[in-house]
Scaffold this motif. Structure first.
Motif, PDB file in Angstrom:
ATOM      1  N   VAL A  96     -22.452  27.882   6.138  1.00  0.00           N
ATOM      2  CA  VAL A  96     -22.857  27.678   7.527  1.00  0.00           C
ATOM      3  C   VAL A  96     -24.125  28.484   7.741  1.00  0.00           C
ATOM      4  O   VAL A  96     -24.155  29.693   7.474  1.00  0.00           O
ATOM      5  CB  VAL A  96     -21.769  28.136   8.507  1.00  0.00           C
ATOM      6  CG1 VAL A  96     -22.250  27.981   9.948  1.00  0.00           C
ATOM      7  CG2 VAL A  96     -20.487  27.341   8.298  1.00  0.00           C
ATOM      8  N   ARG A  97     -25.165  27.830   8.219  1.00  0.00           N
ATOM      9  CA  ARG A  97     -26.452  28.505   8.409  1.00  0.00           C
ATOM     10  C   ARG A  97     -26.989  28.155   9.783  1.00  0.00           C
ATOM     11  O   ARG A  97     -27.064  26.987  10.158  1.00  0.00           O
ATOM     12  CB  ARG A  97     -27.448  28.095   7.330  1.00  0.00           C
ATOM     13  CG  ARG A  97     -28.716  28.960   7.311  1.00  0.00           C
ATOM     14  CD  ARG A  97     -29.604  28.584   6.132  1.00  0.00           C
ATOM     15  NE  ARG A  97     -30.685  29.549   5.944  1.00  0.00           N
ATOM     16  CZ  ARG A  97     -31.836  29.509   6.601  1.00  0.00           C
ATOM     17  NH1 ARG A  97     -32.044  28.527   7.487  1.00  0.00           N
ATOM     18  NH2 ARG A  97     -32.763  30.428   6.383  1.00  0.00           N
ATOM     19  N   ALA A  98     -27.369  29.207  10.527  1.00  0.00           N
ATOM     20  CA  ALA A  98     -27.904  29.001  11.871  1.00  0.00           C
ATOM     21  C   ALA A  98     -29.190  29.797  12.019  1.00  0.00           C
ATOM     22  O   ALA A  98     -29.298  30.923  11.525  1.00  0.00           O
ATOM     23  CB  ALA A  98     -26.889  29.466  12.920  1.00  0.00           C
ATOM     24  N   LEU A  99     -30.159  29.186  12.688  1.00  0.00           N
ATOM     25  CA  LEU A  99     -31.430  29.841  13.026  1.00  0.00           C
ATOM     26  C   LEU A  99     -31.563  29.823  14.538  1.00  0.00           C
ATOM     27  O   LEU A  99     -31.622  28.756  15.144  1.00  0.00           O
ATOM     28  CB  LEU A  99     -32.600  29.111  12.369  1.00  0.00           C
ATOM     29  CG  LEU A  99     -33.993  29.663  12.678  1.00  0.00           C
ATOM     30  CD1 LEU A  99     -34.144  31.073  12.119  1.00  0.00           C
ATOM     31  CD2 LEU A  99     -35.083  28.750  12.127  1.00  0.00           C
ATOM     32  N   ILE A 100     -31.595  31.022  15.142  1.00  0.00           N
ATOM     33  CA  ILE A 100     -31.613  31.136  16.606  1.00  0.00           C
ATOM     34  C   ILE A 100     -32.880  31.868  17.010  1.00  0.00           C
ATOM     35  O   ILE A 100     -33.083  33.027  16.624  1.00  0.00           O
ATOM     36  CB  ILE A 100     -30.380  31.904  17.111  1.00  0.00           C
ATOM     37  CG1 ILE A 100     -29.086  31.311  16.526  1.00  0.00           C
ATOM     38  CG2 ILE A 100     -30.330  31.904  18.627  1.00  0.00           C
ATOM     39  CD1 ILE A 100     -27.857  32.124  16.837  1.00  0.00           C
ATOM     40  N   PRO A 101     -33.742  31.228  17.801  1.00  0.00           N
ATOM     41  CA  PRO A 101     -34.953  31.939  18.265  1.00  0.00           C
ATOM     42  C   PRO A 101     -34.607  33.009  19.286  1.00  0.00           C
ATOM     43  O   PRO A 101     -33.779  32.802  20.175  1.00  0.00           O
ATOM     44  CB  PRO A 101     -35.807  30.823  18.876  1.00  0.00           C
ATOM     45  CG  PRO A 101     -34.832  29.752  19.233  1.00  0.00           C
ATOM     46  CD  PRO A 101     -33.709  29.840  18.237  1.00  0.00           C
ATOM     47  N   VAL A 102     -35.236  34.160  19.154  1.00  0.00           N
ATOM     48  CA  VAL A 102     -34.953  35.271  20.067  1.00  0.00           C
ATOM     49  C   VAL A 102     -35.562  35.012  21.440  1.00  0.00           C
ATOM     50  O   VAL A 102     -35.000  35.351  22.462  1.00  0.00           O
ATOM     51  CB  VAL A 102     -35.502  36.590  19.466  1.00  0.00           C
ATOM     52  CG1 VAL A 102     -35.474  37.716  20.504  1.00  0.00           C
ATOM     53  CG2 VAL A 102     -34.690  36.973  18.246  1.00  0.00           C
ATOM     54  N   ALA A 103     -36.698  34.345  21.489  1.00  0.00           N
ATOM     55  CA  ALA A 103     -37.415  34.126  22.746  1.00  0.00           C
ATOM     56  C   ALA A 103     -37.040  32.836  23.424  1.00  0.00           C
ATOM     57  O   ALA A 103     -37.754  32.376  24.306  1.00  0.00           O
ATOM     58  CB  ALA A 103     -38.915  34.164  22.486  1.00  0.00           C
ATOM     59  N   ALA A 104     -35.933  32.174  23.020  1.00  0.00           N
ATOM     60  CA  ALA A 104     -35.569  30.872  23.597  1.00  0.00           C
ATOM     61  C   ALA A 104     -35.227  31.031  25.055  1.00  0.00           C
ATOM     62  O   ALA A 104     -34.560  31.971  25.431  1.00  0.00           O
ATOM     63  CB  ALA A 104     -34.376  30.294  22.840  1.00  0.00           C
TER      64      ALA A 104
END
Length: 370
Positions: free
Chosen positions: A362-370
């Motif tokens: 399971v791989r997730a990429l979450i932008p901090v500035a979203a």
């Protein structure tokens, strides 16, 4: 009924009447044949609005032409377009009855009024019966196919509508969770700021150095609180990006300990500084790790799992892999769907599935500035 049908029917009538008269041995006078074809074609242009009226007028016109000895063959087929239009309008029985009456009248006329050889009468009758049956069968098949397509489209639209209602219900429930975020994250942080300010106020004259340190800590905590508040306000403004409360990054240690106590060896790797991660992103990271490890314990006969967290100023990358089989390809449970929705709510993306040589990842990429 398609809007282009009358024009198509008129064109086919304009071409078909002369061709039919030629094949059946009817009157081949160019002027007369052309006039009949044009009249029937113009009449057919009205078939979309008044199919039964056009059929009656067309059949009566054919009978009148036979009576005046202007044409010598054809009773039902010159009005084929009207028969088909009537069947497409759902009046199949009416079209059949009209066809039977027309052909019966033609047999009587050819047999007694204008006596023709019996073999010719039967040949014309049989040919017209087959032609009319084929035309009505084709129209009925087309109508059934269109009805099936419309029903399938209606079912699909209903399914999409129900999904949208379910999504709205979930969003409404998640908005309630934001109120808890405001209380648990922001309110608590502001309370801490208040404590530091009170300390600084009490010792400002006696111990200015300690008062200055208390103010610095209050300013730091205030900055983090403003970042968290800004993230929550952005979520509310988006409307469709909703985050639910959960333990943040500080709760990962206890979560991993519980998974280890279940018999799974968990290795954790953290890169970067976690302090700059805002509360909504930290919540999403915790939920992704929690759900992934929960699936490892419940559904995958895995002995080992690895958790990799990479913090950067722009984004946070979460990767959880185990050596189990995981879900079958093409299947996705509610847990994975929930993780994907949660990450997408913050502007990120999540993938989950078996990877050759690595197990289920399971791989997730979450932008901090979203």
């Amino acid at each position: 009924m398609p809007r282009s049908l009358p024009w198509v029917a008129a064109l086919l009538t304009l071409i078909g009447v002369p061709a039919g008269l030629a094949v059946t041995g009817g009157n081949l006078d160019p002027a007369l044949t052309g006039a009949v074809a044009v009249c029937l074609a113009l009449l057919t242009l009205l078939v979309g609005r008044w199919p039964l009226t056009v059929l009656i007028v067309g059949v009566l016109s054919t009978v009148a032409l036979h009576t005046a000895h202007l044409i010598g063959s054809g009773w039902a087929w010159p009005s084929t377009a009207a028969f088909v239009a009537l069947a497409l309008a759902g009046r199949v029985r009416t079209a059949i009855v009209a066809g039977v009456l027309t052909l019966w009248y033609g047999v009587v006329w050819d047999s007694f009024v204008e006596p023709l050889p019996a073999d010719r009468v039967l040949g014309q009758f049989g040919g017209e019966v087959l032609w009319l049956a084929a035309a009505l069968a084709t129209a009925l098949a087309y109508r059934s196919t269109r009805r099936w397509q419309q029903e399938a489209a209606a079912r699909l639209a209903q399914s999409l509508h129900e999904r949208e209602l379910d999504a709205r219900r979930r969003r409404a429930e998640e908005r309630v969770g934001i109120a808890r975020d405001l209380h648990d994250v922001v309110s608590h942080t502001l309370a801490v700021v208040g404590v530091h300010l009170n300390v600084a106020l009490d010792i400002f004259d006696e111990e200015p150095a300690e008062a200055r340190e208390a103010l610095r800590l209050a300013q730091e905590v205030r900055g983090r609180a403003m970042g968290d508040l800004r993230s929550l306000v952005d979520v509310l403004r988006e409307g469709d990006r909703i985050e639910t409360p959960a333990a943040g990054l500080e709760g990962l240690a206890g979560l991993i300990d519980r998974v280890r106590s279940a018999g799974v060896t968990v290795t954790v790797t953290e890169l970067g500084e976690r302090d700059a991660v805002p509360a909504p992103v930290a919540t999403a990271v915790h939920r992704v790790v929690q759900e992934s490890l929960t699936n490892t314990v419940r559904h995958a006969p895995a002995a080992r799992a690895t958790v990799m967290l990479h913090y950067t100023p722009a984004s946070v990358t979460v990767e959880v892999a185990d050596d189990g089989a995981g879900a079958a390809p093409g299947t996705e449970g509610h847990g994975i769907m929930g993780m994907r929705e949660r990450v997408a709510a913050l502007g990120g993306a999540l993938t989950a599935g078996p990877v050759p040589g690595r197990g289920f990842v399971v791989r997730a990429l979450i932008p901090v500035a979203a």
